[in-house]
Write a protein that holds these residues in place. Structure first.
Motif, short mmCIF file in Angstrom:
data_model
loop_
_atom_site.label_atom_id
_atom_site.label_comp_id
_atom_site.label_asym_id
_atom_site.label_seq_id
_atom_site.Cartn_x
_atom_site.Cartn_y
_atom_site.Cartn_z
N GLY A 1 0.84 -1.18 0.00
CA GLY A 1 0.00 0.00 0.00
C GLY A 1 0.88 1.24 0.00
N GLY A 2 0.39 2.31 -0.59
CA GLY A 2 1.20 3.51 -0.73
C GLY A 2 1.65 4.10 0.60
N VAL A 3 0.75 4.14 1.59
CA VAL A 3 1.11 4.71 2.89
C VAL A 3 2.12 3.81 3.60
CG1 VAL A 3 0.22 5.48 5.11
CG2 VAL A 3 -1.15 5.82 3.06
N THR A 4 1.91 2.50 3.54
CA THR A 4 2.84 1.57 4.16
C THR A 4 4.24 1.73 3.56
OG1 THR A 4 1.04 0.00 4.50
CG2 THR A 4 3.28 -0.86 4.69
N ARG A 5 4.31 1.79 2.25
CA ARG A 5 5.60 1.93 1.58
C ARG A 5 6.28 3.25 1.97
NH1 ARG A 5 3.84 1.32 -3.03
NH2 ARG A 5 3.58 3.51 -3.62
N THR A 6 5.51 4.33 2.02
CA THR A 6 6.07 5.63 2.39
C THR A 6 6.65 5.59 3.80
OG1 THR A 6 4.56 6.85 0.95
CG2 THR A 6 5.54 8.07 2.78
N MET A 7 5.92 4.98 4.73
CA MET A 7 6.39 4.94 6.11
C MET A 7 7.63 4.06 6.25
SD MET A 7 4.71 7.04 7.75
CE MET A 7 3.32 8.05 7.25
N LEU A 8 7.65 2.92 5.60
CA LEU A 8 8.82 2.05 5.69
C LEU A 8 10.06 2.72 5.11
CD1 LEU A 8 7.27 -1.43 4.77
CD2 LEU A 8 8.02 -0.64 7.02
N GLU A 9 9.87 3.60 4.14
CA GLU A 9 11.00 4.26 3.50
C GLU A 9 11.37 5.58 4.18
OE1 GLU A 9 9.75 4.74 -0.52
OE2 GLU A 9 10.11 2.64 -1.06
N SER A 10 10.37 6.30 4.72
CA SER A 10 10.60 7.71 5.09
C SER A 10 10.16 8.07 6.49
CB SER A 10 9.87 8.63 4.09
OG SER A 10 10.24 8.34 2.76
N MET A 11 9.92 7.11 7.38
CA MET A 11 9.43 7.43 8.72
C MET A 11 10.41 8.34 9.45
SD MET A 11 10.11 3.88 10.81
CE MET A 11 8.99 2.96 9.74
N THR A 12 9.85 9.23 10.24
CA THR A 12 10.65 10.18 11.02
C THR A 12 10.51 9.94 12.52
OG1 THR A 12 8.83 11.76 10.89
CG2 THR A 12 10.58 11.96 9.25
N VAL A 13 9.51 9.17 12.93
CA VAL A 13 9.31 8.77 14.32
C VAL A 13 8.98 7.28 14.33
CG1 VAL A 13 8.49 11.05 15.04
CG2 VAL A 13 6.82 9.31 14.30
N PRO A 14 9.05 6.62 15.47
CA PRO A 14 8.63 5.22 15.52
C PRO A 14 7.18 5.07 15.05
CG PRO A 14 9.85 5.78 17.49
CD PRO A 14 9.64 7.07 16.76
N VAL A 15 6.92 3.97 14.35
CA VAL A 15 5.60 3.68 13.81
C VAL A 15 5.16 2.30 14.30
CG1 VAL A 15 4.19 3.39 11.74
CG2 VAL A 15 6.07 5.07 11.76
N LEU A 16 3.99 2.25 14.95
CA LEU A 16 3.43 0.98 15.32
C LEU A 16 2.48 0.56 14.21
CD1 LEU A 16 2.31 -0.35 18.72
CD2 LEU A 16 0.79 -0.67 16.77
N MET A 17 2.80 -0.57 13.58
CA MET A 17 2.03 -1.07 12.46
C MET A 17 1.38 -2.40 12.81
SD MET A 17 4.51 -0.49 9.17
CE MET A 17 4.79 1.14 8.49
N ALA A 18 0.21 -2.63 12.27
CA ALA A 18 -0.46 -3.94 12.43
C ALA A 18 -1.24 -4.23 11.17
CB ALA A 18 -1.39 -3.93 13.64
N HIS A 19 -1.38 -5.53 10.89
CA HIS A 19 -2.06 -5.95 9.67
C HIS A 19 -3.18 -6.91 10.02
CE1 HIS A 19 -2.74 -7.06 5.51
NE2 HIS A 19 -2.57 -8.32 5.80
#
Length: 275
Positions: free
Chosen positions: A257-275
């Motif tokens: 997904g576009g948002v997932t890809r953006t965060m994995l590449e460009s995150m600036t703070v920790p991200v809690l992800m779940a699927h």
């Protein structure tokens, strides 16, 4: 609700010590059992030298030394923090073994790959594949920048999806300790249906003792939802982003997904992800 078993990915990267320190801090918060899972790429140099037995032996010795160094560093950090910890070094495919061990933990702590540090490479799409395959929430730490606080000021990305709902439920122990929680819906300027949904999420959170504000943020111009969320993180000075992770397989290739890809590449703070 709390996290009782945490699993942190260990590798030979420069950022690993910071990731372990954060995992130990989280283990202290919930008096949780911490597992250090050492999984690295073992095969990146073999194609260069074919089946040279001498080189293979040297590579095995080097790998053993690095593994021993990582183990000593992890256990020493746990001892300094006053925490008991468990060390694991499973054999097998990096994605498969990490996914398997992750399914027995309440929360994973992973690191964002760093293109400037080859030691962060484990397997192609390693972090995303584990997040999508484990069925457990993953806290992904950026490869750059300090993490002075975590979970004091949380931004929740809400789009009404199953994944977003799962992420909120999985993040509840963090949300219940947060000082500020914001629920944000990013959408086109003509979208008028997202507001009530965000209000419902805020009501759900309040039932769990979490008081949250809610807002809608227009997705303007050519900026995607991921970039808009990163701007919101900056505007709100958030130290954690909670979001659903999206992806599916197509022709043996993972499509993100576009948002997932953006965060994995460009995150600036920790991200809690779940699927």
């Amino acid at each position: 609700m709390s996290y009782k078993t945490l699993l942190v990915h260990i590798d030979d990267s420069r950022r690993c010590d910071a990731r372990v320190a954060l995992a130990l801090d989280l283990a202290q918060r919930w008096d949780a059992h911490l597992i250090g899972l050492y999984v690295v790429c073992e095969d990146f140099a073999k194609p260069l030298f074919g089946n040279d037995d001498g080189f293979v032996a040297q590579l095995a010795a080097l790998s053993a030394d690095r593994r021993e160094t990582a183990q000593q560093a992890f256990l020493a950090a746990a001892e300094r923090a006053g925490r008991t910890a468990e060390w694991r070094t499973p054999d097998g495919s990096p994605v498969d073994v990490t996914t398997l061990h992750a399914r027995h933990a309440d929360l994973l702590v992973l690191g964002q790959p760093d293109p400037h540090d080859p030691a962060t490479y484990v397997d192609r799409h390693f972090v995303g594949e584990v997040v999508l395959g484990a069925g457990r929430p993953a806290l992904v730490i950026p490869h750059a920048g300090a993490v002075p606080t975590l979970g004091e000021n949380v931004l929740i990305a809400w789009d009404g999806s199953r994944e977003a709902s799962r992420a909120i439920a999985d993040a509840m122990p963090l949300l219940q300790r947060a000082r500020f929680v914001s629920v944000d819906v990013v959408g086109p300027t003509h979208d008028r249906e997202s507001g009530p949904s965000a209000i419902d999420v805020a009501a759900w959170l309040e039932a769990h003792g979490v008081r949250a504000s809610f807002s809608t943020t227009p997705r303007l111009g050519v900026a995607g939802t991921g970039a808009t969320l990163l701007n919101r993180v900056s505007d709100l000075h958030a130290d954690l982003l909670v979001m659903g992770a999206y992806g599916h397989s197509r022709a043996r290739e993972r499509v993100w997904g576009g948002v997932t890809r953006t965060m994995l590449e460009s995150m600036t703070v920790p991200v809690l992800m779940a699927h």
